[in-house]
Design an enzyme around this catalytic site. Sequence first.
Site, short mmCIF file in Angstrom:
data_model
loop_
_atom_site.label_atom_id
_atom_site.label_comp_id
_atom_site.label_asym_id
_atom_site.label_seq_id
_atom_site.Cartn_x
_atom_site.Cartn_y
_atom_site.Cartn_z
N ARG A 137 -1.63 43.08 44.40
CA ARG A 137 -2.91 43.42 45.05
C ARG A 137 -3.01 42.58 46.30
O ARG A 137 -3.01 41.35 46.25
CB ARG A 137 -4.09 43.13 44.11
CG ARG A 137 -5.41 43.13 44.85
CD ARG A 137 -6.61 43.16 43.93
NE ARG A 137 -6.78 44.46 43.32
CZ ARG A 137 -7.94 44.93 42.84
NH1 ARG A 137 -9.03 44.19 42.88
NH2 ARG A 137 -8.02 46.12 42.29
N HIS A 189 -5.32 52.87 46.58
CA HIS A 189 -5.57 52.30 45.25
C HIS A 189 -5.07 53.31 44.21
O HIS A 189 -5.85 53.94 43.51
CB HIS A 189 -7.07 52.03 45.09
CG HIS A 189 -7.41 51.09 43.97
ND1 HIS A 189 -6.47 50.51 43.14
CD2 HIS A 189 -8.62 50.63 43.52
CE1 HIS A 189 -7.08 49.74 42.25
NE2 HIS A 189 -8.37 49.79 42.46
N GLN A 211 -6.19 53.38 40.42
CA GLN A 211 -7.57 53.80 40.21
C GLN A 211 -7.69 55.32 40.25
O GLN A 211 -8.37 55.93 39.43
CB GLN A 211 -8.48 53.18 41.27
CG GLN A 211 -9.95 53.52 41.09
CD GLN A 211 -10.55 52.92 39.85
OE1 GLN A 211 -10.50 51.72 39.65
NE2 GLN A 211 -11.13 53.75 38.97
N ASP A 252 -17.88 54.46 46.24
CA ASP A 252 -17.22 53.15 46.19
C ASP A 252 -18.08 52.21 47.03
O ASP A 252 -19.00 52.66 47.72
CB ASP A 252 -15.81 53.31 46.79
CG ASP A 252 -14.99 52.02 46.83
OD1 ASP A 252 -15.33 51.08 46.08
OD2 ASP A 252 -14.02 51.96 47.61
N CYS A 311 -15.55 53.49 41.04
CA CYS A 311 -14.40 52.69 40.60
C CYS A 311 -14.82 51.29 40.15
O CYS A 311 -14.08 50.63 39.44
CB CYS A 311 -13.35 52.62 41.69
SG CYS A 311 -13.92 51.81 43.20
N ARG A 363 -8.19 52.92 33.24
CA ARG A 363 -7.23 52.10 33.99
C ARG A 363 -6.12 51.62 33.06
O ARG A 363 -4.95 51.64 33.40
CB ARG A 363 -7.93 50.91 34.65
CG ARG A 363 -8.94 51.26 35.74
CD ARG A 363 -8.26 51.86 36.95
NE ARG A 363 -7.23 50.99 37.47
CZ ARG A 363 -7.45 49.95 38.29
NH1 ARG A 363 -8.68 49.70 38.72
NH2 ARG A 363 -6.47 49.19 38.72
N1 NVA Z 1 -12.60 49.87 48.27
C1 NVA Z 1 -12.81 48.78 47.37
C2 NVA Z 1 -12.25 49.09 46.01
C3 NVA Z 1 -12.52 48.02 44.99
C4 NVA Z 1 -11.90 48.33 43.67
C5 NVA Z 1 -12.18 47.51 47.93
O1 NVA Z 1 -11.07 47.59 48.47
O2 NVA Z 1 -12.80 46.47 47.85
N1 CP Z 2 -11.76 49.14 40.32
C1 CP Z 2 -11.06 48.00 40.45
O1 CP Z 2 -9.92 47.98 40.94
O2 CP Z 2 -11.68 46.91 39.95
P1 CP Z 2 -11.24 45.39 40.14
O3 CP Z 2 -11.40 45.08 41.62
O4 CP Z 2 -12.19 44.61 39.29
O5 CP Z 2 -9.82 45.22 39.71
#
Ligand code: NVA
Ligand code: CP
Length: 306
Positions: free
Chosen positions: A101, A128, A131, A218, A257, A285
């Site tokens: 990540r 992502h 997700q 989101d 999400c 997930r």
């Molecule tokens: N678009 C959001 C998704 C979080 C799971 C982010 O990147 O923070």
């Molecule tokens: N939806 C998601 O990826 O959640 P986290 O940021 O908590 O991993």
Amino acid sequence: MNHLLSIEALAAGEILDLLALAAELKRHRGTPGTQPLAGQTWALIFTKSSTRTRVSFEVGIRELGGYPMFLSKNDLQLGRGEPIKDTARVLGRMVHGAIIRTFAQQDVSDFASYSNIPTVNALTDDEHPCQILADLLTVRETLGGWDGRKIAFIGDGFSNMTRSWMWAAKRLGFELAVAAPAACLPPAEFLTALDAPNVSVTLDPAQAAQGAHVINTDVWLSMGQEEQTDKERAFDGFQINAPLLQHAAADHIVLHCLPAYRGKEITAEVLEHHASTIFQQAENRLHVQKAVLSHLAQAADLRARH
Ligand code: NVA
Ligand code: CP
């Protein structure tokens, strides 16, 4: 499939195979099953926060017989400037697979090519994929599938989530309507490359929600954008609330999400009303990622590779 780097890189058949295996793993969870990751160590390299992704991967790896090793940026020399290509070449000789990540998609691709071990994108600024696989499984479980359904995404039209949804629509052919403020629309060059007549883009949330069976949103400010208060102001009118849902199909579901910011992209009332679907989405997930790991297990076998 040797990696999961993006939805863009998946073929429709690969998405459908992953969802089928995820459904099977979900059905049989808790009963003794095969352990495709037995003897394997998988590194989780996270330079952004996470609740769902970290926990679901750690639990999933253990349930498949493997050992998860969580490494935050500060645990690694990466945090002190060691290049990703060096980190990748070291870990590639020690662990069986990696789940990353981070910010730049290029870092995940570079890790995959330099490490030569199966690599999973656990969220980048571009995509992502884990997700979206969970979201598709949830749509299938709740609505029976996406054929003939309209899916709306209302919020940031060019976030990692929206981009992955647009690639999913391209691959699977469902109708996707994206509503976003002008400053957050997908750029023309992206839409040209996507080349998907089934994906439409509008400035009007009500138009996207009209007749939609799935209303998806989101956070307005993704991780790394927290200081962009100007961007946040542009989302006035893009909240998922009861008046907006009046435009949706009678049997609509709402997806998020998570994490959710109540009173911003979604009201507390809508989130709680749709909580059973939204937390089913979160649980999924685990199941889709176990399917991804199972598919990658063979490529992760060091003995087979060296
Ligand atoms: N678009 C959001 C998704 C979080 C799971 C982010 O990147 O923070
Ligand atoms: N939806 C998601 O990826 O959640 P986290 O940021 O908590 O991993």
